[in-house]
Each structure stands twice: as structure tokens, then as C-alpha cells.
Design an enzyme around this catalytic site. Structure first.
Site, PDB file in Angstrom:
ATOM      1  N   ARG A 108      49.853 -89.700 -23.385  1.00 30.43           N
ATOM      2  CA  ARG A 108      49.625 -88.505 -22.564  1.00 30.43           C
ATOM      3  C   ARG A 108      48.151 -88.142 -22.605  1.00 30.43           C
ATOM      4  NH1 ARG A 108      53.437 -83.505 -23.640  1.00 30.43           N
ATOM      5  NH2 ARG A 108      52.106 -83.325 -25.448  1.00 30.43           N
ATOM      6  N   THR A 112      45.374 -83.271 -19.207  1.00 31.38           N
ATOM      7  CA  THR A 112      46.269 -83.089 -18.047  1.00 31.38           C
ATOM      8  C   THR A 112      47.741 -83.240 -18.430  1.00 31.38           C
ATOM      9  OG1 THR A 112      46.282 -85.428 -17.519  1.00 31.38           O
ATOM     10  CG2 THR A 112      44.507 -84.125 -16.562  1.00 31.38           C
ATOM     11  N   ASP A 204      53.818 -84.179 -33.583  1.00 34.55           N
ATOM     12  CA  ASP A 204      53.537 -85.408 -32.842  1.00 34.55           C
ATOM     13  C   ASP A 204      54.358 -86.549 -33.461  1.00 34.55           C
ATOM     14  OD1 ASP A 204      52.298 -87.987 -32.167  1.00 34.55           O
ATOM     15  OD2 ASP A 204      50.796 -86.752 -31.174  1.00 34.55           O
ATOM     16  N   ASP A 207      52.439 -89.791 -34.540  1.00 26.82           N
ATOM     17  CA  ASP A 207      51.647 -89.602 -35.761  1.00 26.82           C
ATOM     18  C   ASP A 207      52.536 -89.515 -36.993  1.00 26.82           C
ATOM     19  OD1 ASP A 207      49.225 -89.676 -34.495  1.00 26.82           O
ATOM     20  OD2 ASP A 207      49.007 -87.498 -34.321  1.00 26.82           O
TER      21      ASP A 207
END
Ligand code: PRP
Ligand code: URA
Length: 213
Positions: A108, A112, A204, A207
Site C-alpha cells: 500500500r 494514497t 501491521d 511487520d
């Protein structure tokens, strides 16, 4: 399993809920996180594989010859969305050891939130396979929609999407963009924050699975 849209299945199994709670805890370390994601993938996969086709073969039991069911064909493909989707592959391979594995690389854009493609390699005869696209997180829906767009462009038809946590907006967008795709969700969370992270979520996923940051 529950939802009004018959293509959306929200898991209600207590084991899945319990394990997702463990993932949410920020004290859960990489090693444990990775194995719990795999376990959840297997549990969600068990639900998602309910409608696999069966065929009958003759088996000689100690008593007699019986016509018995086995999974028909070996035409499944598992397609993780890189990176975090990789964490779910092992769980599904335990259920479908002969499945082929494709990969779609998307990340991603941090500003944006639009998905950017960097890799795509799918198994041959993708048009004839039952395809299971996996990614732990369905946030804005952009990545899942783009991944499924690709798979369809390469001929994929019979597609199921599995995720651990979804935000309502992403789930709605995915179901609208791909009304033919079955969607299995471990838990539907409250929403997204200003950075398009799922809340309460688990942070995340990539991660946490790979120990990066
Ligand atoms: C995460 C996640 C999904 C995507 C979901 O990946 O694994 O692919 O975000 O967000 P969306 O629904 O808003 O598109 P990320 O882009 O962080 O890449 P990574 O797996 O390499 O960490
Ligand atoms: N991707 C993640 O890994 N986590 C989120 O909450 C949203 C997108």
C-alpha cells in the site's frame, strides 16, 4: 458462520476468536504471532473448504470393498498477497498438501493507501483451479480487489478470499467489486483510523509476522 450476504462468511468459532485476541496483544512476539496466524488460517480454511467436491473410489476395508469419498481432483491454488499473506499459506497447505501456490506482490502506498503491484506468478491452468486468495488484513479493500483483478485477468474464475480481520468498509468494497467471490473473515472489526489501519486491529500484519519495522 453468519452474514446476510451469502458470499460473506464471518467466522463465529470460539477458537478463532480466542486466537485473534492473542494476535491483537502487542506483547505477542514474532514467533508466536506467526504460528497463531497459521493456526487461524487452518481453522478458517476448514470452514472455507466445506464445499470441496468429492468423488468416490473403491477401498478394500478389512471387511469388504466399499465405495468411499475422497476430494475430487487436485486443482486447488493458494495465492497469498505478499508479504503478510505468506503467513497463512502453511495453515492451508496442511489442509490441501497438494495445492499449488502462486504469489501476488502488492504494497500500500503510504500516502494514497492505493495498492502498488510488484510481483505476480500464478500456477498453470489457473482457469481450472479452485483459488484461495489469502491476506490477514482487509482494510480499505484496495489490495484484495487488485489481487483478484489480476487473478481474473489471468483467467481465474473460482475464487475464495480468506482474511483474519476485516474492516466493514473494505469488506463492503470487496463484495461489491467481486460479487462472485466468497469471502471468509475471522473477525469484523470496528473500522479504520486516519492511516487506514484497522481498529482495534493488530497493527501491521507483515511487520508482526516477519519481525520488521
Ligand atoms: C497490508 C495487508 C494487506 C493490505 C490491506 O499489506 O497485508 O495486503 O495491507 O490493506 P488494504 O485493504 O487497505 O489494501 P501491506 O501493504 O502493509 O504490505 P506488507 O504485507 O508487505 O506489509
Ligand atoms: N494492513 C495491516 O497490516 N494492518 C492494518 O491494520 C491495515 C492494513
Amino acid at each position: 458462520m453468519s452474514n446476510e450476504n451469502k458470499n460473506i462468511m464471518i467466522c463465529d468459532h470460539p477458537l478463532i476468536k480466542h486466537k485473534i485476541t492473542m494476535l491483537r496483544n502487542k506483547e505477542t512476539g514474532t514467533n508466536e504471532f506467526r504460528s497463531i496466524v497459521e493456526e487461524i488460517a487452518m481453522l478458517i480454511g476448514y470452514e472455507a473448504l466445506r464445499d470441496l467436491d468429492l468423488e468416490y473410489v473403491d477401498v478394500q476395508t478389512p471387511i469388504e470393498t466399499a465405495s468411499c469419498p475422497v476430494i475430487a481432483g487436485k486443482k486447488q491454488a493458494i495465492v497469498p498477497i505478499l508479504r503478510a499473506g505468506l503467513g497463512m499459506v502453511g495453515g492451508l497447505l496442511k489442509l490441501m498438501p497438494t495445492a499449488k501456490v502462486g504469489h501476488i506482490g502488492l504494497y500500500r502506498d503510504e500516502e494514497t493507501f492505493e495498492p502498488q503491484e510488484y510481483y505476480c506468478k500464478l500456477p498453470s491452468s489457473i482457469d481450472q483451479r479452485k483459488i484461495f486468495v489469502v491476506d490477514p488484513m482487509l482494510a480499505t479493500g484496495g489490495s484484495a480487489i487488485a489481487a483478484i483483478d489480476f487473478i481474473k485477468k489471468y483467467g481465474g474464475k473460482d475464487i475464495t478470499f480468506l482474511c483474519v480481520i476485516a474492516a466493514p468498509v473494505g469488506l463492503e468494497k470487496l463484495a461489491e467489486a467481486h460479487p462472485d467471490v466468497k469471502i471468509y473473515v475471522g473477525n469484523l472489526d470496528r473500522g479504520l483510523n486516519e492511516k487506514a489501519y484497522i481498529v482495534p486491529g493488530l497493527g501491521d500484519a507483515g511487520d508482526r509476522i516477519f519481525g520488521t519495522k
